[in-house]
Design a protein around this motif. Structure first.
Motif, PDB file in Angstrom:
ATOM      1  N   ILE A 130       0.832  -1.200   0.000  1.00  0.00           N
ATOM      2  CA  ILE A 130       0.000   0.000   0.000  1.00  0.00           C
ATOM      3  C   ILE A 130       0.867   1.250   0.000  1.00  0.00           C
ATOM      4  N   ASP A 131       0.250   2.375  -0.355  1.00  0.00           N
ATOM      5  CA  ASP A 131       0.869   3.672  -0.151  1.00  0.00           C
ATOM      6  C   ASP A 131       0.579   4.052   1.305  1.00  0.00           C
ATOM      7  N   VAL A 132       1.597   4.056   2.128  1.00  0.00           N
ATOM      8  CA  VAL A 132       1.408   4.214   3.572  1.00  0.00           C
ATOM      9  C   VAL A 132       0.745   5.541   3.926  1.00  0.00           C
ATOM     10  N   LEU A 133       1.244   6.644   3.359  1.00  0.00           N
ATOM     11  CA  LEU A 133       0.707   7.960   3.700  1.00  0.00           C
ATOM     12  C   LEU A 133      -0.751   8.087   3.284  1.00  0.00           C
ATOM     13  N   GLU A 134      -1.054   7.637   2.059  1.00  0.00           N
ATOM     14  CA  GLU A 134      -2.426   7.790   1.567  1.00  0.00           C
ATOM     15  C   GLU A 134      -3.394   6.860   2.281  1.00  0.00           C
ATOM     16  N   MET A 135      -2.964   5.638   2.575  1.00  0.00           N
ATOM     17  CA  MET A 135      -3.862   4.716   3.262  1.00  0.00           C
ATOM     18  C   MET A 135      -4.078   5.136   4.711  1.00  0.00           C
ATOM     19  N   LYS A 136      -3.063   5.718   5.333  1.00  0.00           N
ATOM     20  CA  LYS A 136      -3.260   6.242   6.683  1.00  0.00           C
ATOM     21  C   LYS A 136      -4.246   7.401   6.648  1.00  0.00           C
ATOM     22  N   ARG A 137      -4.166   8.175   5.602  1.00  0.00           N
ATOM     23  CA  ARG A 137      -5.130   9.272   5.432  1.00  0.00           C
ATOM     24  C   ARG A 137      -6.547   8.724   5.317  1.00  0.00           C
ATOM     25  N   VAL A 138      -6.704   7.622   4.595  1.00  0.00           N
ATOM     26  CA  VAL A 138      -8.007   6.980   4.441  1.00  0.00           C
ATOM     27  C   VAL A 138      -8.565   6.581   5.803  1.00  0.00           C
ATOM     28  N   ASN A 192     -24.471  16.613   6.507  1.00  0.00           N
ATOM     29  CA  ASN A 192     -24.568  17.552   7.629  1.00  0.00           C
ATOM     30  C   ASN A 192     -25.947  18.164   7.826  1.00  0.00           C
ATOM     31  N   ASP A 193     -26.947  17.748   7.072  1.00  0.00           N
ATOM     32  CA  ASP A 193     -28.240  18.407   7.128  1.00  0.00           C
ATOM     33  C   ASP A 193     -28.838  18.423   8.529  1.00  0.00           C
ATOM     34  N   ASN A 194     -28.607  17.361   9.297  1.00  0.00           N
ATOM     35  CA  ASN A 194     -29.208  17.264  10.618  1.00  0.00           C
ATOM     36  C   ASN A 194     -28.242  17.611  11.747  1.00  0.00           C
ATOM     37  N   THR A 195     -27.133  18.220  11.414  1.00  0.00           N
ATOM     38  CA  THR A 195     -26.151  18.574  12.444  1.00  0.00           C
ATOM     39  C   THR A 195     -25.660  19.985  12.216  1.00  0.00           C
ATOM     40  N   ASN A 196     -24.854  20.470  13.166  1.00  0.00           N
ATOM     41  CA  ASN A 196     -24.251  21.800  13.031  1.00  0.00           C
ATOM     42  C   ASN A 196     -22.800  21.713  12.616  1.00  0.00           C
ATOM     43  N   LEU A 197     -22.429  20.602  11.988  1.00  0.00           N
ATOM     44  CA  LEU A 197     -21.036  20.373  11.633  1.00  0.00           C
ATOM     45  C   LEU A 197     -20.685  21.034  10.319  1.00  0.00           C
ATOM     46  N   ILE A 198     -19.408  21.371  10.180  1.00  0.00           N
ATOM     47  CA  ILE A 198     -18.896  21.939   8.932  1.00  0.00           C
ATOM     48  C   ILE A 198     -18.118  20.866   8.203  1.00  0.00           C
ATOM     49  N   ALA A 199     -18.380  20.713   6.909  1.00  0.00           N
ATOM     50  CA  ALA A 199     -17.660  19.709   6.125  1.00  0.00           C
ATOM     51  C   ALA A 199     -17.510  20.189   4.697  1.00  0.00           C
ATOM     52  N   THR A 200     -16.462  19.735   4.039  1.00  0.00           N
ATOM     53  CA  THR A 200     -16.193  20.158   2.669  1.00  0.00           C
ATOM     54  C   THR A 200     -16.918  19.306   1.641  1.00  0.00           C
ATOM     55  N   GLY A 201     -17.277  18.078   2.010  1.00  0.00           N
ATOM     56  CA  GLY A 201     -17.893  17.190   1.028  1.00  0.00           C
ATOM     57  C   GLY A 201     -16.881  16.569   0.087  1.00  0.00           C
ATOM     58  N   LEU A 202     -15.596  16.622   0.435  1.00  0.00           N
ATOM     59  CA  LEU A 202     -14.551  16.044  -0.411  1.00  0.00           C
ATOM     60  C   LEU A 202     -13.840  14.864   0.253  1.00  0.00           C
ATOM     61  N   GLY A 203     -13.968  14.747   1.559  1.00  0.00           N
ATOM     62  CA  GLY A 203     -13.208  13.730   2.281  1.00  0.00           C
ATOM     63  C   GLY A 203     -13.464  12.315   1.802  1.00  0.00           C
ATOM     64  N   LEU A 204     -14.727  11.889   1.742  1.00  0.00           N
ATOM     65  CA  LEU A 204     -15.034  10.523   1.338  1.00  0.00           C
ATOM     66  C   LEU A 204     -14.815  10.310  -0.154  1.00  0.00           C
ATOM     67  N   TYR A 205     -14.942  11.379  -0.934  1.00  0.00           N
ATOM     68  CA  TYR A 205     -14.621  11.258  -2.364  1.00  0.00           C
ATOM     69  C   TYR A 205     -13.144  10.924  -2.538  1.00  0.00           C
ATOM     70  N   ILE A 206     -12.286  11.614  -1.798  1.00  0.00           N
ATOM     71  CA  ILE A 206     -10.843  11.361  -1.892  1.00  0.00           C
ATOM     72  C   ILE A 206     -10.524   9.969  -1.356  1.00  0.00           C
ATOM     73  N   VAL A 207     -11.180   9.570  -0.265  1.00  0.00           N
ATOM     74  CA  VAL A 207     -11.013   8.214   0.265  1.00  0.00           C
ATOM     75  C   VAL A 207     -11.324   7.184  -0.812  1.00  0.00           C
ATOM     76  N   LYS A 208     -12.455   7.358  -1.486  1.00  0.00           N
ATOM     77  CA  LYS A 208     -12.862   6.417  -2.545  1.00  0.00           C
ATOM     78  C   LYS A 208     -11.819   6.355  -3.652  1.00  0.00           C
ATOM     79  N   GLU A 209     -11.330   7.503  -4.079  1.00  0.00           N
ATOM     80  CA  GLU A 209     -10.365   7.536  -5.177  1.00  0.00           C
ATOM     81  C   GLU A 209      -9.041   6.880  -4.779  1.00  0.00           C
ATOM     82  N   ILE A 210      -8.627   7.050  -3.538  1.00  0.00           N
ATOM     83  CA  ILE A 210      -7.397   6.404  -3.064  1.00  0.00           C
ATOM     84  C   ILE A 210      -7.570   4.888  -3.051  1.00  0.00           C
TER      85      ILE A 210
END
Length: 235
Positions: A130-138, A192-210
């Motif tokens: 695996i790519d250690v840095l990217e998989m740890k990011r996942v 985030n519709d039911n919470t007060n959290l802030i999110a970019t909407g990119l995290g899981l997309y990047i996880v999927k691509e990795i």
């Protein structure tokens, strides 16, 4: 009269928008990092003693800038992944040790909400490329998401197992967000519709691509007990 462009024109517009986002993000990254370094110096009690009020203001500014930095990094990484400019550097590692290390790195995330994490291992051949840095990011991203969308004092379960020559990683947590499994891995989609959290909407997309770049796949399941299990498989 408004006339829709051809598919080719719309594709070019989309590519131009992505390029603009990447360019602006790249130009923003260096000054943000520079300001964060300056804030760290100001927040050092040995060089710059502060009263409680000043420290609180400085902490708020620092947290806001860290959010901006993470957003910029996500946009840049999304652009690189979309344009096949992301290089995987795979090495052979002990997968159990690797996951355990990533969990240790994420413990501070769980402590804020007094959450616990249970790690279950069911695997014979522990080695994987695996790519250690990217998989740890996942894994850090998945643990962070599980914590973010779970209530206080809840339990998160991580499992590592094997299935049909694939190494598998799953994370299960109680979830109060309304998750749509059909689009959760797309760009700019957030729960985030039911919470007060802030999110970019990119995290899981990047996880999927990795995961895809590792030749694997990822999916999410929700059960009747209001818990969510997210699993990825890599060869």
């Amino acid at each position: 009269m408004f006339v829709l462009g051809t598919e080719k024109q719309k594709s070019k517009l989309s590519n131009d928008t992505e390029t603009l986002l990447a360019t602006v993000s790249h130009d923003l990254k260096n000054p943000i990092v520079s300001v964060l370094l300056a804030l760290e110096l100001l927040n050092n009690p040995k060089t710059s003693p502060l009263n409680d009020f000043q420290k609180e203001i400085l902490d708020n500014i620092t947290n806001s800038l860290k959010y901006m930095r993470n957003l910029v990094v996500d946009i840049l990484d999304s652009y690189r992944l979309d344009n096949h400019k992301y290089q995987m550097n795979k090495v052979r590692v002990n997968f159990i040790d690797f996951v355990q290390s990533a969990i240790e790195d994420s413990k501070y995330i769980l402590s804020d909400k007094n959450q616990s994490l249970k790690f279950i291992v069911s695997i014979k051949n522990v080695f994987i490329d695996i790519d250690v840095l990217e998989m740890k990011r996942v894994i850090n991203n998945l643990i962070s998401n599980a914590s973010k969308y779970s209530p206080q004092y809840s339990k998160i379960t991580v499992r590592v197992f094997e299935k049909n020559n694939f190494k598998c990683f799953s994370i299960e947590n109680e979830c109060f967000a309304d998750i749509e499994s059909t689009n959760i891995f797309e760009k700019f989609v957030t729960s985030n519709d039911n919470t007060n959290l802030i999110a970019t909407g990119l995290g899981l997309y990047i996880v999927k691509e990795i995961i895809i770049a590792h030749g694997g796949r990822i999916f999410i399941e929700r059960n009747a007990k209001n818990s969510v299990r997210l699993t990825f498989l890599i060869p």
